[in-house]
Design a protein around this motif. Structure first.
Motif, PDB file in Angstrom:
ATOM      1  N   SER A 101     -30.323  -1.495 -87.915  1.00 33.45           N
ATOM      2  CA  SER A 101     -31.661  -1.539 -88.502  1.00 33.45           C
ATOM      3  C   SER A 101     -32.215  -0.130 -88.679  1.00 33.45           C
ATOM      4  CB  SER A 101     -32.605  -2.363 -87.618  1.00 33.45           C
ATOM      5  OG  SER A 101     -33.918  -2.313 -88.135  1.00 33.45           O
ATOM      6  N   SER A 102     -32.005   0.716 -87.679  1.00 37.71           N
ATOM      7  CA  SER A 102     -32.491   2.099 -87.787  1.00 37.71           C
ATOM      8  C   SER A 102     -31.787   2.843 -88.911  1.00 37.71           C
ATOM      9  CB  SER A 102     -32.285   2.836 -86.456  1.00 37.71           C
ATOM     10  OG  SER A 102     -33.197   2.355 -85.492  1.00 37.71           O
ATOM     11  N   CYS A 103     -30.474   2.674 -89.014  1.00 42.77           N
ATOM     12  CA  CYS A 103     -29.722   3.348 -90.086  1.00 42.77           C
ATOM     13  C   CYS A 103     -30.178   2.840 -91.457  1.00 42.77           C
ATOM     14  CB  CYS A 103     -28.218   3.137 -89.903  1.00 42.77           C
ATOM     15  SG  CYS A 103     -27.567   4.018 -88.473  1.00 42.77           S
ATOM     16  N   TYR A 113     -37.006   5.216 -85.928  1.00 41.35           N
ATOM     17  CA  TYR A 113     -37.513   4.452 -84.781  1.00 41.35           C
ATOM     18  C   TYR A 113     -38.627   3.493 -85.188  1.00 41.35           C
ATOM     19  CZ  TYR A 113     -40.027   3.494 -80.452  1.00 41.35           C
ATOM     20  OH  TYR A 113     -40.675   2.869 -79.415  1.00 41.35           O
ATOM     21  N   ARG A 114     -39.681   4.010 -85.733  1.00 39.67           N
ATOM     22  CA  ARG A 114     -40.899   3.217 -85.928  1.00 39.67           C
ATOM     23  C   ARG A 114     -40.748   2.126 -86.997  1.00 39.67           C
ATOM     24  NH1 ARG A 114     -44.688   0.694 -84.943  1.00 39.67           N
ATOM     25  NH2 ARG A 114     -46.701   1.374 -84.183  1.00 39.67           N
ATOM     26  N   ASP A 115     -39.845   2.333 -87.962  1.00 40.64           N
ATOM     27  CA  ASP A 115     -39.644   1.312 -88.999  1.00 40.64           C
ATOM     28  C   ASP A 115     -38.508   0.361 -88.674  1.00 40.64           C
ATOM     29  OD1 ASP A 115     -41.766   2.146 -90.643  1.00 40.64           O
ATOM     30  OD2 ASP A 115     -40.542   3.785 -91.435  1.00 40.64           O
ATOM     31  N   ASN A 116     -37.824   0.580 -87.563  1.00 44.47           N
ATOM     32  CA  ASN A 116     -36.784  -0.354 -87.114  1.00 44.47           C
ATOM     33  C   ASN A 116     -37.425  -1.737 -86.970  1.00 44.47           C
ATOM     34  OD1 ASN A 116     -35.507  -1.916 -84.898  1.00 44.47           O
ATOM     35  ND2 ASN A 116     -34.055  -0.214 -84.907  1.00 44.47           N
ATOM     36  N   ALA A 122     -41.781  -5.481 -81.810  1.00 41.10           N
ATOM     37  CA  ALA A 122     -42.274  -5.175 -80.466  1.00 41.10           C
ATOM     38  C   ALA A 122     -43.687  -4.600 -80.508  1.00 41.10           C
ATOM     39  CB  ALA A 122     -41.325  -4.205 -79.758  1.00 41.10           C
ATOM     40  N   TYR A 123     -43.936  -3.701 -81.432  1.00 41.97           N
ATOM     41  CA  TYR A 123     -45.285  -3.136 -81.528  1.00 41.97           C
ATOM     42  C   TYR A 123     -46.291  -4.187 -81.971  1.00 41.97           C
ATOM     43  CZ  TYR A 123     -43.848   1.616 -80.552  1.00 41.97           C
ATOM     44  OH  TYR A 123     -43.378   2.737 -79.917  1.00 41.97           O
ATOM     45  N   GLY A 124     -45.886  -5.069 -82.861  1.00 44.06           N
ATOM     46  CA  GLY A 124     -46.794  -6.112 -83.336  1.00 44.06           C
ATOM     47  C   GLY A 124     -47.048  -7.168 -82.299  1.00 44.06           C
TER      48      GLY A 124
END
Ligand SMILES: [Zn+2]
Length: 133
Positions: A101-103, A113-116, A122-124
């Motif tokens: 997902s990060s790639c 990181y943040r758009d993974n 997790a943030y949501g």
């Protein structure tokens, strides 16, 4: 007593949890603190180690969460519990899926990181559903 389904989830995520235990062991030998909270082993680095890893808050491996210190563990608990649930869903597949997902985000010109997608969840979710203790 844990239900048989719970044991299955722990077993499914165990390869990732084992990685967390291996990484946590040196911290425990250096005087870190360990707690069992809502079915998750929480390991906090000893306070004198926190200065070495200022840009690190916490990380989850299966049912093991490692944090820089107690304050970070408390602050990030809900976020890390989302990752625990992701490991329960994906087991050891979480590792390649997370990196993938990060790639994928990098290839699209987004943040590693943040758009993974797992971090976005997790943030949501951490904001929506406070952890019940
Ligand atoms: Zn995260």
């Amino acid at each position: 007593m844990l239900h048989i389904r719970c044991w299955g989830i722990y077993l499914w995520a165990f390869p990732a949890s084992a990685c967390g235990l291996i990484l946590a062991l040196p911290l425990l030998l250096l005087g870190g603190k360990v707690n069992w909270v809502t079915g998750v082993l929480e390991v906090c680095a000893p306070r004198y180690c926190a200065q070495w890893v200022r840009h690190f808050g916490a990380i989850t491996f299966g049912h093991v969460v490692i944090a820089r210190d107690v304050e970070q563990m408390v602050a990030l608990r809900e976020h890390e519990r989302v990752h625990v649930r992701q490991y329960a869903r994906w087991g050891v597949l979480f590792f390649p899926l997370y990196i993938g997902s990060s790639c994928w985000q990098l290839l699209r010109g987004r943040r590693f990181y943040r758009d993974n997608c797992f971090e976005r969840e997790a943030y949501g979710d951490a904001r929506k559903a406070p952890l019940k203790r």
